[in-house]
Enzyme design. Structure first.
Site: not given
Length: 542
Positions: A233, A344, A449
């Site tokens: 990220s 995600e 995610h």
């Protein structure tokens, strides 16, 4: 033989330069620390600033909270300075303080302990190593945490490096650095030299950490000529940004970005607008901007929480955008592994709104448009929904929401970066997608995610809230962590558990799909990619 001698000579010169920058009293060669440190009580290591004492976790030496820079309260909004040397032995048994920030809330993802201190004295790193001063020249894996550029910390067990060390005979380093306005408030338009680097101070912290690695990591059994930076990220975005920073050139040799891209930095005018907003909230005018250096940390945290921050393409420490209009030529020769998870936004968006898991077809277009309006350009959400229903007739409304929002918001940046790397030529780029679905909460999260972190670190026990428990999670972690280690060692991610993984190229778009079993696909989700291809992508936060 001559080449090796030249490399050794270069390392000696680099070490000498670093020691000159880190003035110490009585600095001597690392061999002066009693040998063998791994066999006689607590492990000891000599850094350029002083001796540290760690602890053993089985056969792995662990050092936490080693200073790589000075207290940033003394250098607010400025480039970091080396740490103040110490005499005697300094304990490196606990994490250093977290960077100033608002504390995150709990949930799917593990959090730092509530007792973790927060301080501007946050430039600390942690090292896990299977051996000290043994000249094994192990690959070094340097992790940058996520949380965008605004929050988070490396101070959680999910990033523990013991299992990677045992598994692959590597050295693992994790880093804390300045975040939010402390690291990225662009004040350069309001003052003199003290604000010149303010828009990228947090990135310059990472450069200083990598300089620390270059100079000191041989003492910890690592190879300063084989350093992989990796992050997820925001951590992946930090890696991408470093690929365009001249001051970072030569400090790393491979890159892995997990669900984190950085095509552009902020424009200086955007950074200046944020700075004006911050100054106004503090009751300061542009003429009094220098007074921000004296504002209490706690007050700044409260003001910075209202803003979003990112590196600034300032023509100085970041002279150009990392991946726009093309991939930075500065890192053309560096192998890269880049990828995303399949779903995600089940966590990125759905983690804050449980109603998204129970949408109706009537609700879907409006909810999709509201969630990712900035990434859909002129596309009508109703037309996007219709196309997804045609492509995937078995999908539910929530399936379509998470698939489309992932493709438009979170996946497209990776697609663009991989395309621009392929056009550039140079060192290979390897593209992956994590499709393995976590069983947690009945499987509602799919492949969200952050899911790749416990798998690539081989830390399924610390990440059980994310991956559940059982042999399938460990089997996935075995495959992915071995791949990460192989790439760090050689620049090629192939392992015996994978089919051959070719470099990414535009004709076939080969992509490794991490699932049980893993397999290679050419241009997975190609129809989704083509749907959003005409839309100009705007980097979040810029």
């Amino acid at each position: 033989m001559g080449g090796r001698t030249l490399r050794l000579s270069a390392r000696i010169l680099l070490a000498a330069a670093f020691v000159a920058a880190y003035p110490t009293r009585g600095w001597t060669a690392a061999a002066s620390v009693e040998e063998p440190a791994m066999a006689k009580g607590p492990p000891m290591a000599r850094t350029a600033a002083g001796v540290v004492r760690g602890r053993l976790d089985g056969a792995v030496a662990v050092f936490k909270g080693i200073p790589y820079g000075d207290d940033t309260a003394r250098h607010r909004f400025a480039a970091p300075a080396p740490p103040v040397p110490w005499e005697g032995v300094r304990d490196a048994l606990e994490f250093g303080p977290m960077a100033p920030q608002m504390r995150a809330r709990g949930g799917f993802y593990p959090l730092p302990r509530e007792s973790e201190p927060i301080s501007e004295d946050c430039l600390h790193l942690n090292v896990w190593t299977p051996g000290l001063r043994d000249r094994r020249l192990r690959p070094v894996m340097v992790w940058f945490h996520g949380g965008g550029y605004n929050g988070w910390s490396s101070n959680i067990d999910l990033y523990d490096g013991v299992r990677l060390c045992r598994r692959g005979d590597v050295v693992v380093v994790t880093v804390n650095h300045r975040l939010n306005g402390f690291g990225f408030l662009y004040l350069a338009e309001f003052g003199g030299a003290q604000f010149a680097d303010s828009g990228n101070a947090g990135m310059l912290d990472l450069v200083l950490a990598l300089k620390w690695v270059r100079t000191n990591i041989a003492e910890f059994g690592g190879d300063p000529d084989n350093v992989t930076i990796f992050g997820q990220s925001g951590g992946g975005a930090k890696c991408a940004t470093l690929m365009a920073m001249p001051s970072a050139r030569g400090l790393f040799h491979r890159v892995i970005t997990e669900s984190g891209q950085q095509l552009t930095g902020r424009r200086p005018e955007n950074g200046t607008a944020t700075a004006r907003s911050v100054l106004a909230a503090l009751g300061l005018t542009a003429a009094r901007a220098a007074e921000i250096e004296n504002v209490p940390m706690e007050k700044l945290i409260q003001v910075f929480r209202r803003e979003a921050f990112a590196p600034v393409t300032d023509g100085r420490s970041l002279p150009r955008d990392p991946f726009d209009p093309d991939a930075s030529p500065l890192s053309k020769d560096i192998p890269m592994m880049i990828g995303n998870t399949h779903d995600e936004t089940t966590y990125l968006i759905g983690g804050g709104d449980s109603s998204l898991f129970n949408l109706t077809w009537e609700q879907l277009p409006a909810r999709l448009g509201k969630a990712v309006q900035a990434f859909m350009g002129s596309l009508d959400p109703a037309d996007v929904v219709a196309e997804y229903r045609r492509l995937y007739p078995e999908y539910s409304p929530s399936d379509v929401f998470f698939a489309a929002s992932t493709a438009a918001r979170s996946w497209k940046g990776m697609v663009i970066e991989s395309e621009r790397r392929a056009r550039q030529g140079g060192a290979p780029t390897y593209v992956y997608e994590l499709d393995w679905r976590t069983p947690v909460d009945g499987g509602k999260w799919r492949a969200p995610h952050t899911l790749d972190i416990p798998l690539s670190f081989d830390n399924v026990s610390y990440g059980s809230s994310m991956v559940g428990q059982g042999p399938r999670a460990q089997a996935m972690a075995d495959i992915m962590s071995d791949c990460w280690i192989a790439f760090a060692r050689t620049g090629n991610p192939d392992t015996e558990a994978l089919p051959h993984w070719p470099r990414f190229e535009l004709a076939r778009r080969p992509t490794m799909i991490f699932d049980l079993p893993p397999h290679l696909e050419n241009d997975p989700r190609g129809a989704e990619r083509r749907l959003f291809a005409p839309i100009v992508y705007v980097q979040p936060g810029t």
